[in-house]
Design a protein around this motif. Structure first.
Motif, PDB file in Angstrom:
ATOM      1  N   ASP A 167       0.841  -1.211   0.000  1.00 28.90           N
ATOM      2  CA  ASP A 167       0.000   0.000   0.000  1.00 28.90           C
ATOM      3  C   ASP A 167       0.872   1.256   0.000  1.00 28.90           C
ATOM      4  O   ASP A 167       0.593   2.220  -0.706  1.00 28.90           O
ATOM      5  CB  ASP A 167      -0.932   0.026   1.214  1.00 28.90           C
ATOM      6  CG  ASP A 167      -2.052  -1.001   1.096  1.00 28.90           C
ATOM      7  OD1 ASP A 167      -2.404  -1.357  -0.051  1.00 28.90           O
ATOM      8  OD2 ASP A 167      -2.562  -1.453   2.133  1.00 28.90           O
ATOM      9  N   GLU A 168       1.949   1.216   0.789  1.00 28.91           N
ATOM     10  CA  GLU A 168       2.857   2.368   0.811  1.00 28.91           C
ATOM     11  C   GLU A 168       3.536   2.540  -0.553  1.00 28.91           C
ATOM     12  O   GLU A 168       3.662   3.659  -1.061  1.00 28.91           O
ATOM     13  CB  GLU A 168       3.927   2.202   1.900  1.00 28.91           C
ATOM     14  CG  GLU A 168       4.806   3.441   1.995  1.00 28.91           C
ATOM     15  CD  GLU A 168       5.977   3.319   2.957  1.00 28.91           C
ATOM     16  OE1 GLU A 168       6.716   4.313   3.074  1.00 28.91           O
ATOM     17  OE2 GLU A 168       6.170   2.241   3.563  1.00 28.91           O
ATOM     18  N   ARG A 171       1.167   4.212  -2.795  1.00 25.52           N
ATOM     19  CA  ARG A 171       1.030   5.635  -2.447  1.00 25.52           C
ATOM     20  C   ARG A 171       2.205   6.436  -2.996  1.00 25.52           C
ATOM     21  O   ARG A 171       2.030   7.548  -3.487  1.00 25.52           O
ATOM     22  CB  ARG A 171       0.978   5.809  -0.914  1.00 25.52           C
ATOM     23  CG  ARG A 171      -0.420   5.699  -0.328  1.00 25.52           C
ATOM     24  CD  ARG A 171      -0.483   6.262   1.094  1.00 25.52           C
ATOM     25  NE  ARG A 171       0.469   5.627   1.998  1.00 25.52           N
ATOM     26  CZ  ARG A 171       0.249   4.474   2.651  1.00 25.52           C
ATOM     27  NH1 ARG A 171      -0.893   3.828   2.476  1.00 25.52           N
ATOM     28  NH2 ARG A 171       1.155   3.985   3.468  1.00 25.52           N
ATOM     29  N   ARG A 174       1.670   6.887  -6.693  1.00 26.20           N
ATOM     30  CA  ARG A 174       0.559   7.832  -6.953  1.00 26.20           C
ATOM     31  C   ARG A 174       0.978   9.265  -6.676  1.00 26.20           C
ATOM     32  O   ARG A 174       0.632  10.179  -7.418  1.00 26.20           O
ATOM     33  CB  ARG A 174      -0.634   7.483  -6.048  1.00 26.20           C
ATOM     34  CG  ARG A 174      -1.169   6.094  -6.297  1.00 26.20           C
ATOM     35  CD  ARG A 174      -2.632   6.085  -6.743  1.00 26.20           C
ATOM     36  NE  ARG A 174      -2.873   4.821  -7.438  1.00 26.20           N
ATOM     37  CZ  ARG A 174      -3.181   3.677  -6.819  1.00 26.20           C
ATOM     38  NH1 ARG A 174      -3.288   3.637  -5.520  1.00 26.20           N
ATOM     39  NH2 ARG A 174      -3.368   2.581  -7.514  1.00 26.20           N
ATOM     40  N   THR A 175       1.727   9.464  -5.575  1.00 24.51           N
ATOM     41  CA  THR A 175       2.182  10.818  -5.215  1.00 24.51           C
ATOM     42  C   THR A 175       3.072  11.383  -6.313  1.00 24.51           C
ATOM     43  O   THR A 175       2.923  12.534  -6.737  1.00 24.51           O
ATOM     44  CB  THR A 175       2.954  10.785  -3.883  1.00 24.51           C
ATOM     45  OG1 THR A 175       2.087  10.270  -2.865  1.00 24.51           O
ATOM     46  CG2 THR A 175       3.432  12.162  -3.477  1.00 24.51           C
TER      47      THR A 175
END
Length: 266
Positions: A167-168, A171, A174-175
């Motif tokens: 999940d990290e 992220r 995506r960032t």
């Protein structure tokens, strides 16, 4: 223990960038890196082939982006130790005005990169000391050399495998991709234990790595790898062994247990 430290450089424990350099038949490594690298090779005989396939994929992807897709800005995260045909050399061969920012957080990489990574006078080559776990810091530093309002190729080759939480890792991707405009690209490779690519050898090799070297590493499935590309247009031939991403003419290359993909932000 002080004899083992040169600033933040540990010479008593194997480090990914230096072991990778050993697999690429480079010289920038210590006895501990060679010992661990050779032990990993005994568990995973194809690992040197993976390292070389990953480098060759980088060359083909960057050539495509600079020569065909018109990309002039590259953000190469987790660059590792300089070897032959680094991102800026490949990009600036096709487009001398290309601008490249390398990101790594290993002091030995930093030292070598600053000495070796000099690009064309009309382009730019910069080096940022930042951690892949902190995409905001990467973007802030990269923005001093790159124009983040214009398309950027974000390159994460063999780096998300050091972000253990999926999940990290998602992220982070995506960032980074949210901060660059339409027409930007994401270039990814990642090791897998999936049998479809012959990844079974990765399991024992990674267990040994995690017990004996830094930083710890994880494999991911095709589905997990593909999840990093959500919202992007994955270019042909899709998610494949990185050796099979648009290979040159001639013999079909051996399949390696390393997914590769290039995707475009719509």
């Amino acid at each position: 223990m002080t004899s083992h430290h040169t600033g933040r450089i540990r010479t008593d424990i194997a480090h990914n960038a230096r072991v990778w350099n050993h697999w690429l038949r480079g010289k920038d490594n210590y006895p501990v890196d060679r010992a661990v690298g050779d032990r990993v090779t005994s568990l995973h005989p194809g690992i040197g082939e993976v390292a070389r396939a990953d480098r060759a994929f980088l060359g083909r992807a960057v050539t495509y982006l600079a020569a065909e897709a018109g990309i002039r800005q590259f953000l190469d995260i987790g660059t590792g130790l300089p070897t032959a045909d680094n991102t800026h050399e490949v990009a600036q061969r096709a487009a001398p005005d290309a601008r490249i920012v390398y990101v790594d957080n290993d002091p030995i990489v930093l030292t070598h990169a600053r000495a070796l990574l000099t690009g064309t006078p009309q382009g730019a080559t910069e080096y940022v000391d930042a951690d892949a776990h902190d995409p905001q810091a990467i973007l802030a530093a990269a923005g001093r050399t790159l124009d983040l309002a214009r398309p950027v190729a974000v390159m994460m080759l063999g780096i998300l495998n050091f972000v253990l939480d999926t999940d990290e890792a998602r992220r982070i991707v995506r960032t980074l991709m949210a901060a660059v405009p339409s027409g930007s690209h994401l270039v990814l490779t990642h090791p897998t234990a999936d049998p479809e690519l012959g990844g079974e050898d990765n399991v024992a090799a990674m267990e040994f790595w995690n017990a004996n070297a830094t930083p710890p590493i994880t494999a991911r499935t095709r589905a997990e790898f593909t999840s990093f590309l959500e919202g992007l247009e994955v270019l042909e031939p899709g998610v494949v062994s990185c050796s099979l991403w648009r290979p040159g003419p001639g013999q079909p290359p051996p399949v390696v247990a390393q997914f590769g993909a290039v995707a475009r932000k719509p």
